[in-house]
Every structure is written in structure tokens, then in C-alpha cells.
Write an enzyme that holds these catalytic residues in place. Sequence first.
Site, PDB file in Angstrom:
ATOM      1  N   GLY A 153      53.684  72.018  42.320  1.00 49.23           N
ATOM      2  CA  GLY A 153      55.068  70.913  42.257  1.00 49.23           C
ATOM      3  C   GLY A 153      56.119  72.065  42.879  1.00 49.23           C
ATOM      4  N   CYS A 154      56.958  71.671  43.378  1.00 48.79           N
ATOM      5  CA  CYS A 154      58.300  72.113  43.781  1.00 48.79           C
ATOM      6  C   CYS A 154      58.834  73.302  42.810  1.00 48.79           C
ATOM      7  CB  CYS A 154      59.186  71.422  44.594  1.00 48.79           C
ATOM      8  SG  CYS A 154      59.897  70.188  43.367  1.00 48.79           S
ATOM      9  N   TYR A 155      59.443  72.791  41.527  1.00 52.48           N
ATOM     10  CA  TYR A 155      59.585  73.534  40.523  1.00 52.48           C
ATOM     11  C   TYR A 155      58.741  74.718  40.112  1.00 52.48           C
ATOM     12  CZ  TYR A 155      63.853  70.533  39.540  1.00 52.48           C
ATOM     13  OH  TYR A 155      65.136  69.853  39.668  1.00 52.48           O
TER      14      TYR A 155
END
Length: 346
Positions: free
Chosen positions: A149-151
Site C-alpha cells: 500500500g501507499c502509506y
Amino acid sequence: MIRVGIVGATGYSGVELIRLLARHPKVEITRLYSSSAEGAELAAVFPHLEQIALPPLQAIDPQAMAQENDIVFLATPAGVSRELSPQLVAAGGKVIDLSGDFRLASAELYQTWYKKQPASDEQLAQAVYGLHEWNEEKIRAARLIANPGCYPTATLLGLLPLAKSGWVEPRSWIIDAKSGVSGAGRGVSLSSHFSEVNENVSAYKVGKHQHTPEIEQELTRHSGVETIVQFTPHLIPMTRGILVTAYGQLTKPVRAEELQDLYESVYSGKPFVRVRPYGSHPRTKDVYGSNYCDIAVHLDQRTGRVIVLSVIDNMVKGAAGQAVQNMNTMFGLAQTEGLLLTPVFP
């Protein structure tokens, strides 16, 4: 040439994959798939792609997809890849999944945090977590990649050197993360409406964001110590970018020079992680449109805490760029192939 198919080509991650792969010297975009726009030309949806010769959008057929492509990227919402990836892999294909369906090793955790039916334990065991800088060897031999995921990408790249060192209390991490609106996807919702986002900053999913267990899983895996984090995401009025500010309580006195040396040593030879000089303040504009992650560390002698700043472009290093980096490694190419993009500034 690597024959590439993309499922979900009309979403933000899908169109970012096209931007990157269209300039890749070893790739041919063979097929584009969409469940909602079969037969359409992608340039009709995204006019900025007019000059790129692309196949029309077509329906999803796993058997044909595995035969027509050397690798398939799944830029789909959570819940779709769980059905599609096993069929593609069973038919001999390779898959990079940009959704969250295979990121968590525990089916129970997935169901708890994503509120969807999980993949089977056997299918989850086949997936390799695609945080490239920390899992390159397993990525090299994988057939199914769970793109992070990006986070988690911004957070883990920032925290893993310290987590593995044992210099920070594993239950002390407090992670404050801020993301541009593109992270919400292209679907229309009130939370991403211009009037709601403009001139506004808001926290969301406080204490219950689905990326929390992903961050904890990887910190625990690499440190060998069960890790619990306090993670709070915020939406800010810009299109791209993530800034993570993380705070950890030190387990022993550490000098600023030691912190800097640790990060420079860990990321030596990792071309997409740029460790900034001690005490720097990386900005999202410093990585805009690129596959770089910029990291800086600060030591607060008064509180005994270390502060880690990490920035990425959520659409590139946080999604499509990292996926292409993983593809390069899966096919024996240099990880930088097609990705040495200078950030866009201003």
C-alpha cells in the site's frame, strides 16, 4: 519484449502504469482490461494518452490473459484480485496485485480490516510482499506479488532500519501520515469532492485504517519483535504525495551521527531511496512524479525520541512505480529500467 496486460486500466493506478510502461524499453502493452468499458479506446477516457498506441479495452478472461501476457497487473479494488489472481497463476501467468488482497499473511486479519472475504491460506502463502528494497530476492522468484500500500511503503521504508536495529521501543511508534486526494481513487465520493477537500485538512479512519496491520506485520517480520503502531492518516488538498512523520522512543542513548550512518548504510545501493542529510525536511514536491522515497532522521535529545520523515509520490513509488520496479526484478532486468524519472518541480 515483456508482454504486459493491465486490469483496471481506467483507474488512477492503471493509467499511471500505462504512463510508465509506455516509455519502458523492454515492455509491450499487449492488453488492457476493464469490467465497465469493454471495447472502448482508453484515449476516449484519458485524452492525454492520445499519442500512445494502445489496444482497446477488452473483457476479462483469465485463461486467455495468462496466454496473451507474460505478466498481468491488477489495478483493481480490494476483493477482485482474490478471485482473479489464483486463476491467472494456475494458468501459468505472473501477477502483480496493486490491491490489498494478498498483503496480509493472515486471512482473519484481512477479513477484520477490509471487511471482505479473504483469499485462502494456501493462496496467501504463494504471495510475496513487494517492498522491493527489503524483499528483492523473494521478488526475483515470485509468480504473485502483493504490491504494498501507499502509506505502508512510505512508512516502512522510513522505519524498518530502526525497527531492525532494536534502537526503538517496538510499541512506541506513532505515525502521522498525510496524503493527496488521488489516494482515494477515481470513484466519486463526498470525501474527495473538491468543495470538501479544498482549503481543508482532515483525519480519517482513525484507529481503523486497513494499512495498519500491514505496517505492523512487516515491522514485526523484519525486527523479530511483535510491533504495534498508532497510525493516523490525513487527507490534504493536493493531488499527489504522501508525507509520513513518525515518532519512536529510543531504547538507549544514540548520537545523531549513528542514526545517519544507519540509514546511509541500509540504503546504500538502493537507487530509489534517497537518504537526505541529517536534519533535512523532505517535501512531497521533491519526489513528485518519480519513484523516489526521500528520508530524513531527527534526534530529539530532550524527549529521547527519534523522528523520521519520509515522502513519496503515492501514485508512483506508492503504487505503479513500485509495481514496475518489481516487474523488472521478476524478469531479470535492472530495477531502474524505465523508472529513472526526475521529479517534476515546481
